[in-house]
Motif scaffolding. Structure first.
Motif, PDB file in Angstrom:
ATOM      1  N   SER A 178       0.832  -1.275  -0.096  1.00  0.00           N
ATOM      2  CA  SER A 178      -0.074   0.043  -0.015  1.00  0.00           C
ATOM      3  C   SER A 178       1.082   1.352  -0.071  1.00  0.00           C
ATOM      4  O   SER A 178       1.607   1.429   0.908  1.00  0.00           O
ATOM      5  CB  SER A 178      -0.870  -0.076   1.274  1.00  0.00           C
ATOM      6  N   PHE A 179       0.765   2.043  -1.113  1.00  0.00           N
ATOM      7  CA  PHE A 179       1.455   3.171  -1.373  1.00  0.00           C
ATOM      8  C   PHE A 179       0.622   4.540  -1.259  1.00  0.00           C
ATOM      9  O   PHE A 179      -0.018   4.498  -2.390  1.00  0.00           O
ATOM     10  CB  PHE A 179       2.414   3.030  -2.443  1.00  0.00           C
ATOM     11  N   GLY A 180       0.847   5.462  -0.294  1.00  0.00           N
ATOM     12  CA  GLY A 180       0.116   6.560  -0.638  1.00  0.00           C
ATOM     13  C   GLY A 180      -1.374   6.564   0.281  1.00  0.00           C
ATOM     14  O   GLY A 180      -2.112   7.432  -0.094  1.00  0.00           O
ATOM     15  N   ARG A 181      -1.280   5.671   1.322  1.00  0.00           N
ATOM     16  CA  ARG A 181      -2.701   5.856   2.185  1.00  0.00           C
ATOM     17  C   ARG A 181      -2.933   7.063   2.850  1.00  0.00           C
ATOM     18  O   ARG A 181      -4.087   7.600   2.986  1.00  0.00           O
ATOM     19  CB  ARG A 181      -2.595   4.504   3.069  1.00  0.00           C
ATOM     20  N   ASP A 182      -1.957   7.900   3.391  1.00  0.00           N
ATOM     21  CA  ASP A 182      -1.883   8.918   3.884  1.00  0.00           C
ATOM     22  C   ASP A 182      -2.803   9.856   3.235  1.00  0.00           C
ATOM     23  O   ASP A 182      -3.447  10.737   3.439  1.00  0.00           O
ATOM     24  CB  ASP A 182      -0.742   9.791   4.628  1.00  0.00           C
ATOM     25  N   ILE A 183      -2.321   9.887   1.969  1.00  0.00           N
ATOM     26  CA  ILE A 183      -2.898  11.093   1.010  1.00  0.00           C
ATOM     27  C   ILE A 183      -4.257  10.664   0.753  1.00  0.00           C
ATOM     28  O   ILE A 183      -5.312  11.610   0.597  1.00  0.00           O
ATOM     29  CB  ILE A 183      -2.102  10.986  -0.579  1.00  0.00           C
ATOM     30  N   SER A 184      -4.799   9.267   0.560  1.00  0.00           N
ATOM     31  CA  SER A 184      -5.982   9.058   0.698  1.00  0.00           C
ATOM     32  C   SER A 184      -7.006   9.562   1.795  1.00  0.00           C
ATOM     33  O   SER A 184      -7.951   9.621   1.320  1.00  0.00           O
ATOM     34  CB  SER A 184      -6.152   7.397   0.257  1.00  0.00           C
ATOM     35  N   ASP A 185      -6.464   9.103   2.666  1.00  0.00           N
ATOM     36  CA  ASP A 185      -7.097   9.379   4.011  1.00  0.00           C
ATOM     37  C   ASP A 185      -7.344  10.875   4.132  1.00  0.00           C
ATOM     38  O   ASP A 185      -8.190  11.407   4.733  1.00  0.00           O
ATOM     39  CB  ASP A 185      -6.496   8.720   5.197  1.00  0.00           C
ATOM     40  N   ALA A 186      -6.005  11.734   4.088  1.00  0.00           N
ATOM     41  CA  ALA A 186      -6.167  13.064   4.133  1.00  0.00           C
ATOM     42  C   ALA A 186      -7.337  13.582   3.286  1.00  0.00           C
ATOM     43  O   ALA A 186      -8.102  14.543   3.439  1.00  0.00           O
ATOM     44  CB  ALA A 186      -4.950  13.786   3.810  1.00  0.00           C
ATOM     45  N   HIS A 187      -7.372  13.280   1.768  1.00  0.00           N
ATOM     46  CA  HIS A 187      -8.521  13.525   0.819  1.00  0.00           C
ATOM     47  C   HIS A 187      -9.743  13.012   1.494  1.00  0.00           C
ATOM     48  O   HIS A 187     -10.725  14.028   1.372  1.00  0.00           O
ATOM     49  CB  HIS A 187      -8.161  12.730  -0.299  1.00  0.00           C
ATOM     50  N   TYR A 188     -10.012  11.752   1.747  1.00  0.00           N
ATOM     51  CA  TYR A 188     -11.250  11.388   2.359  1.00  0.00           C
ATOM     52  C   TYR A 188     -11.917  12.598   3.521  1.00  0.00           C
ATOM     53  O   TYR A 188     -12.890  13.025   3.432  1.00  0.00           O
ATOM     54  CB  TYR A 188     -11.090  10.015   3.097  1.00  0.00           C
ATOM     55  N   LYS A 189     -10.996  12.886   4.426  1.00  0.00           N
ATOM     56  CA  LYS A 189     -11.282  13.535   5.574  1.00  0.00           C
ATOM     57  C   LYS A 189     -11.649  15.141   5.266  1.00  0.00           C
ATOM     58  O   LYS A 189     -12.554  15.750   5.553  1.00  0.00           O
ATOM     59  CB  LYS A 189     -10.355  13.860   6.671  1.00  0.00           C
ATOM     60  N   ALA A 190     -10.685  15.544   4.087  1.00  0.00           N
ATOM     61  CA  ALA A 190     -11.025  16.834   3.636  1.00  0.00           C
ATOM     62  C   ALA A 190     -12.423  17.255   2.751  1.00  0.00           C
ATOM     63  O   ALA A 190     -12.943  18.049   3.146  1.00  0.00           O
ATOM     64  CB  ALA A 190      -9.726  17.338   2.607  1.00  0.00           C
ATOM     65  N   CYS A 191     -12.552  16.079   2.064  1.00  0.00           N
ATOM     66  CA  CYS A 191     -13.940  16.075   1.346  1.00  0.00           C
ATOM     67  C   CYS A 191     -15.160  16.104   2.270  1.00  0.00           C
ATOM     68  O   CYS A 191     -16.137  16.773   2.127  1.00  0.00           O
ATOM     69  CB  CYS A 191     -14.077  14.933   0.649  1.00  0.00           C
ATOM     70  N   LEU A 192     -15.001  15.141   3.605  1.00  0.00           N
ATOM     71  CA  LEU A 192     -16.265  15.370   4.364  1.00  0.00           C
ATOM     72  C   LEU A 192     -16.337  16.558   5.055  1.00  0.00           C
ATOM     73  O   LEU A 192     -17.351  17.147   5.171  1.00  0.00           O
ATOM     74  CB  LEU A 192     -15.914  13.966   5.551  1.00  0.00           C
ATOM     75  N   TYR A 193     -14.997  17.301   5.261  1.00  0.00           N
ATOM     76  CA  TYR A 193     -15.118  18.724   5.883  1.00  0.00           C
ATOM     77  C   TYR A 193     -15.664  19.726   4.994  1.00  0.00           C
ATOM     78  O   TYR A 193     -16.433  20.601   5.334  1.00  0.00           O
ATOM     79  CB  TYR A 193     -13.826  19.018   6.456  1.00  0.00           C
ATOM     80  N   ALA A 194     -15.304  19.358   3.766  1.00  0.00           N
ATOM     81  CA  ALA A 194     -16.191  20.572   2.552  1.00  0.00           C
ATOM     82  C   ALA A 194     -17.336  20.256   2.515  1.00  0.00           C
ATOM     83  O   ALA A 194     -18.086  21.199   1.930  1.00  0.00           O
ATOM     84  CB  ALA A 194     -15.175  20.153   1.325  1.00  0.00           C
ATOM     85  N   ARG A 206      -4.666  19.639  -4.591  1.00  0.00           N
ATOM     86  CA  ARG A 206      -4.169  20.544  -3.641  1.00  0.00           C
ATOM     87  C   ARG A 206      -3.204  19.594  -2.425  1.00  0.00           C
ATOM     88  O   ARG A 206      -2.128  20.037  -2.053  1.00  0.00           O
ATOM     89  CB  ARG A 206      -4.881  21.519  -2.825  1.00  0.00           C
ATOM     90  N   ILE A 207      -3.908  18.491  -2.019  1.00  0.00           N
ATOM     91  CA  ILE A 207      -3.292  17.661  -0.786  1.00  0.00           C
ATOM     92  C   ILE A 207      -2.054  17.220  -1.518  1.00  0.00           C
ATOM     93  O   ILE A 207      -1.012  17.200  -0.890  1.00  0.00           O
ATOM     94  CB  ILE A 207      -4.239  16.434  -0.595  1.00  0.00           C
ATOM     95  N   THR A 208      -2.047  16.520  -2.839  1.00  0.00           N
ATOM     96  CA  THR A 208      -0.810  16.065  -3.600  1.00  0.00           C
ATOM     97  C   THR A 208       0.123  17.083  -3.701  1.00  0.00           C
ATOM     98  O   THR A 208       1.453  16.743  -3.488  1.00  0.00           O
ATOM     99  CB  THR A 208      -1.133  15.309  -4.809  1.00  0.00           C
ATOM    100  N   GLU A 209       0.066  18.390  -4.048  1.00  0.00           N
ATOM    101  CA  GLU A 209       0.839  19.392  -3.946  1.00  0.00           C
ATOM    102  C   GLU A 209       1.516  19.458  -2.715  1.00  0.00           C
ATOM    103  O   GLU A 209       2.788  19.601  -2.730  1.00  0.00           O
ATOM    104  CB  GLU A 209       0.032  20.697  -4.650  1.00  0.00           C
ATOM    105  N   GLN A 210       0.722  19.515  -1.709  1.00  0.00           N
ATOM    106  CA  GLN A 210       1.377  19.846  -0.302  1.00  0.00           C
ATOM    107  C   GLN A 210       2.157  18.670  -0.104  1.00  0.00           C
ATOM    108  O   GLN A 210       3.342  18.733   0.665  1.00  0.00           O
ATOM    109  CB  GLN A 210       0.344  19.870   0.715  1.00  0.00           C
ATOM    110  N   ALA A 211       1.915  17.316  -0.394  1.00  0.00           N
ATOM    111  CA  ALA A 211       2.626  16.066  -0.004  1.00  0.00           C
ATOM    112  C   ALA A 211       3.869  15.853  -0.988  1.00  0.00           C
ATOM    113  O   ALA A 211       4.518  15.172  -0.706  1.00  0.00           O
ATOM    114  CB  ALA A 211       1.668  15.001  -0.112  1.00  0.00           C
ATOM    115  N   GLY A 212       4.079  16.720  -2.200  1.00  0.00           N
ATOM    116  CA  GLY A 212       5.169  16.768  -2.987  1.00  0.00           C
ATOM    117  C   GLY A 212       5.043  15.431  -3.762  1.00  0.00           C
ATOM    118  O   GLY A 212       6.061  14.614  -4.110  1.00  0.00           O
ATOM    119  N   VAL A 213       3.489  15.042  -4.241  1.00  0.00           N
ATOM    120  CA  VAL A 213       3.383  13.915  -5.119  1.00  0.00           C
ATOM    121  C   VAL A 213       2.631  14.273  -6.301  1.00  0.00           C
ATOM    122  O   VAL A 213       1.842  15.316  -6.096  1.00  0.00           O
ATOM    123  CB  VAL A 213       2.681  12.920  -4.089  1.00  0.00           C
TER     124      VAL A 213
END
Length: 393
Positions: free
Chosen positions: A222-238, A279-286
């Motif tokens: 599994s590669f990139g789970r933190d990005i997936s989870d960060a995106h999940y929560k950010a979308c719920l927040y939005a 935006r999240i991948t931009e911040q993560a450098g991915v």
């Protein structure tokens, strides 16, 4: 690769403070900590520079997380639109004098269309019409993300403005009466910044064959789970109607689902979710790519599968309505394929859980077809509570 269930009450996450995702600069901070731990260069000029940089970074982070609500009624609105390629997202910010609750409260704005491939230089002004509002997970507070579509100064939708025509269709009383549900499954691939090679893959090499990676856990799968989870929560927040996420078949590839959403809301929510992911991948450098086939060979591609049903499909006798709709789709297969975006000829080969781009087909629970009908839909004779009546490959 996922099932989207019927609409349910979504929990709205409240984020009091959003911790910044690691950036390339943060790696320097990490290096300074390593050097301090090793006590090899604790007194060197290089380490002192690192320490100064760390302090500067911390001060910038403090400002990024600054809560301005006690001091001003003004908010920041990030106006977002689709660029000239039809897939790129653009945005810019402006100050609004007070919090708003509806797009109609926001002013129209403009941008330089000659810089996005949407207008000539001698007549470059394109007008943004605010259409949907989401909470801003990056700035927090009352700040907002604003999905816009684009028009000429004369009020005509520009050629890349597909939302305008869609809104006309969805506002038709006959369409509204059918309460069309959409569930959108967005697959995407994460790439290493410098080499444009999937995240977790050895540079210039390949991981083990597909099989262990789908919905997997573990540092070797599994590669990139933190990005997936960060995106999940950010979308719920939005306030985006995101309904799930999972790791995909190819390592470094992920999917999330938006919906079920009714009508034009589906498009607004998927585009807002894509912007947040950028935006999240931009911040993560991915690097994020939605390319249909980022890696040639024996690897799955990345699609955006659309699940669809209407009120008639979900009622008794709905399976016959579904089959009639499938027939209508088959008669316009070539036209639809041309509208699905560039590069799908590399993905829709008849292999790797896809249908051939040149041949229309449908089946029950068959991932190798153009249209896949759910097993429960066939059994019950209607779509029932699922919007997965008709996903198109």
């Amino acid at each position: 690769m996922a099932q989207i269930l019927a609409p349910s009450t979504q929990c709205q996450a409240r984020i009091t403070k959003i911790s910044p995702v690691a950036t390339p600069i943060s790696s320097k901070m990490w290096s300074s900590l390593v050097m301090k731990q090793n006590k090899k260069v604790a007194r060197s000029a290089k380490f002192r520079v690192m320490a100064v940089n760390s302090g500067t970074i911390n001060r910038v982070e403090d400002l990024l997380n600054l809560d301005i609500t006690p001091f001003t009624d003004s908010i920041i609105a990030e106006y977002i639109w689709i660029g000239g390629t039809g897939i790129d997202v653009r945005s810019k910010s402006r100050t609004i004098s007070k919090p708003v609750e509806h797009p109609s409260e926001l002013p129209k704005w403009n941008y330089d269309g000659s810089s996005t491939g949407q207008a000539p230089g001698e007549d470059s002004e394109v007008i943004l019409y605010p259409q949907a509002i989401f909470k801003d997970p990056f700035r927090g507070g009352n700040n907002i993300l604003v999905i816009c579509d684009a028009y000429t100064p004369q009020g005509e939708p520009i050629p890349t403005n597909k939302r305008h025509k869609a809104a006309e269709i969805f506002s038709n009383p006959k369409v509204e009466a059918e309460i069309p549900w959409y569930g959108i499954e967005q697959e995407y691939t994460l790439l290493q910044t410098d080499v444009k090679w999937p995240l977790g893959w050895p540079v210039g090499g390949y991981p083990g064959p597909q099989g262990p990676y789908y919905c997997a856990a573990g540092a070797d799968k599994s590669f990139g789970r933190d990005i997936s989870d960060a995106h999940y929560k950010a979308c719920l927040y939005a306030g985006i109607n995101i309904s799930g996420t999972n790791g995909e078949v190819m390592p470094g590839q992920w999917e999330y689902q938006v919906g079920p959403s009714v009508g034009i809301e589906a498009g607004d929510h998927i585009w807002a979710s894509r912007y947040i992911l950028e935006r999240i991948t931009e911040q993560a450098g991915v690097v994020l790519t939605l390319d249909p086939k980022p890696i040639e060979g024996d690897w799955n591609g990345a699609g955006c599968h659309t699940n669809y049903s209407t009120k008639s499909m979900r009622e008794d006798g709905g399976f016959e309505v579904i089959k009639k709709a499938i027939l209508n789709l088959s008669l316009r297969h070539k036209i639809h394929i041309e509208a699905y975006g560039e590069g799908n000829e590399r993905r829709l080969t008849g292999k790797h859980e896809t249908a051939s781009i040149n041949t229309f087909s449908w089946g029950v629970a068959n991932r190798g077809c153009s249209i896949r009908v759910g097993r429960d839909t066939e059994k019950n004779g209607k779509g029932e509570s699922q919007s997965q009546s008709m996903p198109e490959n």
